[in-house]
Motif scaffolding. Sequence first.
Motif, PDB file in Angstrom:
ATOM      1  N   THR A  85       0.851  -1.193   0.000  1.00  0.00           N
ATOM      2  CA  THR A  85       0.000   0.000   0.000  1.00  0.00           C
ATOM      3  C   THR A  85       0.886   1.242   0.000  1.00  0.00           C
ATOM      4  O   THR A  85       2.092   1.170   0.269  1.00  0.00           O
ATOM      5  N   ALA A  86       0.279   2.383  -0.272  1.00  0.00           N
ATOM      6  CA  ALA A  86       1.021   3.645  -0.243  1.00  0.00           C
ATOM      7  C   ALA A  86       1.619   3.879   1.141  1.00  0.00           C
ATOM      8  O   ALA A  86       2.763   4.344   1.264  1.00  0.00           O
ATOM      9  N   GLU A  87       0.870   3.528   2.186  1.00  0.00           N
ATOM     10  CA  GLU A  87       1.365   3.696   3.554  1.00  0.00           C
ATOM     11  C   GLU A  87       2.572   2.799   3.812  1.00  0.00           C
ATOM     12  O   GLU A  87       3.536   3.211   4.456  1.00  0.00           O
ATOM     13  N   GLU A  88       2.512   1.556   3.321  1.00  0.00           N
ATOM     14  CA  GLU A  88       3.636   0.633   3.508  1.00  0.00           C
ATOM     15  C   GLU A  88       4.869   1.111   2.744  1.00  0.00           C
ATOM     16  O   GLU A  88       5.992   1.029   3.247  1.00  0.00           O
ATOM     17  N   LYS A  89       4.662   1.604   1.530  1.00  0.00           N
ATOM     18  CA  LYS A  89       5.786   2.126   0.742  1.00  0.00           C
ATOM     19  C   LYS A  89       6.417   3.329   1.449  1.00  0.00           C
ATOM     20  O   LYS A  89       7.638   3.447   1.513  1.00  0.00           O
ATOM     21  N   ALA A  90       5.573   4.234   1.974  1.00  0.00           N
ATOM     22  CA  ALA A  90       6.080   5.414   2.665  1.00  0.00           C
ATOM     23  C   ALA A  90       6.852   5.010   3.921  1.00  0.00           C
ATOM     24  O   ALA A  90       7.939   5.545   4.193  1.00  0.00           O
ATOM     25  N   ALA A  91       6.325   4.064   4.670  1.00  0.00           N
ATOM     26  CA  ALA A  91       7.000   3.610   5.886  1.00  0.00           C
ATOM     27  C   ALA A  91       8.358   2.989   5.552  1.00  0.00           C
ATOM     28  O   ALA A  91       9.353   3.225   6.250  1.00  0.00           O
ATOM     29  N   SER A  92       8.410   2.235   4.475  1.00  0.00           N
ATOM     30  CA  SER A  92       9.661   1.620   4.048  1.00  0.00           C
ATOM     31  C   SER A  92      10.676   2.677   3.632  1.00  0.00           C
ATOM     32  O   SER A  92      11.862   2.598   3.977  1.00  0.00           O
ATOM     33  N   GLU A  93      10.218   3.673   2.881  1.00  0.00           N
ATOM     34  CA  GLU A  93      11.106   4.745   2.441  1.00  0.00           C
ATOM     35  C   GLU A  93      11.627   5.547   3.638  1.00  0.00           C
ATOM     36  O   GLU A  93      12.811   5.876   3.710  1.00  0.00           O
ATOM     37  N   LYS A  94      10.751   5.829   4.598  1.00  0.00           N
ATOM     38  CA  LYS A  94      11.177   6.554   5.796  1.00  0.00           C
ATOM     39  C   LYS A  94      12.195   5.745   6.601  1.00  0.00           C
ATOM     40  O   LYS A  94      13.157   6.292   7.135  1.00  0.00           O
ATOM     41  N   ALA A  95      11.974   4.444   6.683  1.00  0.00           N
ATOM     42  CA  ALA A  95      12.907   3.582   7.414  1.00  0.00           C
ATOM     43  C   ALA A  95      14.277   3.577   6.734  1.00  0.00           C
ATOM     44  O   ALA A  95      15.317   3.618   7.408  1.00  0.00           O
ATOM     45  N   ALA A  96      14.299   3.549   5.407  1.00  0.00           N
ATOM     46  CA  ALA A  96      15.566   3.579   4.674  1.00  0.00           C
ATOM     47  C   ALA A  96      16.283   4.908   4.901  1.00  0.00           C
ATOM     48  O   ALA A  96      17.514   4.940   5.080  1.00  0.00           O
ATOM     49  N   LEU A  97      15.525   5.998   4.897  1.00  0.00           N
ATOM     50  CA  LEU A  97      16.123   7.312   5.161  1.00  0.00           C
ATOM     51  C   LEU A  97      16.725   7.358   6.564  1.00  0.00           C
ATOM     52  O   LEU A  97      17.813   7.893   6.769  1.00  0.00           O
ATOM     53  N   LYS A  98      16.034   6.786   7.535  1.00  0.00           N
ATOM     54  CA  LYS A  98      16.526   6.799   8.907  1.00  0.00           C
ATOM     55  C   LYS A  98      17.814   5.994   9.039  1.00  0.00           C
ATOM     56  O   LYS A  98      18.758   6.423   9.717  1.00  0.00           O
ATOM     57  N   VAL A  99      17.868   4.833   8.376  1.00  0.00           N
ATOM     58  CA  VAL A  99      19.077   4.007   8.425  1.00  0.00           C
ATOM     59  C   VAL A  99      20.263   4.781   7.850  1.00  0.00           C
ATOM     60  O   VAL A  99      21.357   4.809   8.444  1.00  0.00           O
ATOM     61  N   GLU A 100      20.034   5.431   6.713  1.00  0.00           N
ATOM     62  CA  GLU A 100      21.101   6.219   6.095  1.00  0.00           C
ATOM     63  C   GLU A 100      21.523   7.378   7.004  1.00  0.00           C
ATOM     64  O   GLU A 100      22.711   7.642   7.197  1.00  0.00           O
TER      65      GLU A 100
END
Length: 146
Positions: A85-100
């Motif tokens: 879902t759009a929410e799942e994609k956004a959460a994944s993208e935010k998590a990747a940004l946080k890791v970086e």
Amino acid sequence: MNHTNVDYYMAGFDAAGKRVGSLICDFDPDKNPKKLAALKEKAAGLFTDAIVVEVTTTEDYNKYLEGYVRGSDGKPIPYVAPEPTAEEKAASEKAALKVEYEANKKEMLDALQAATLAGNAEAVTSIQQDYKDMTTAYKEAVEGVK
């Protein structure tokens, strides 16, 4: 490969077509309609998540054991995971940004400690500014995720 020694099963399927349970049908369902109705009623009572309760052949049952789901035509089809879902994609993208961000922050902290120990005030000031810039960019990137 045959995973069973019976010819039929009474199986229950949820709205997504996933098998939620099954019972052995140790008789020929075509020749025993009363037994079939009783077994279906028992299965419906046990498999409360089931939307559909029906007899399946051993061949189909084996496919369900291998991860197939019930298709709209009542036959097993390979399971295909739904698109995120759009929410799942956004959460994944935010998590990747946080890791970086966290990895970069750790590198900057290490560099800051080294510069501080070396007494390099110019490097300390530069690293502190880089950290501020990175933090601002991170916040903007997270806010920009839709």
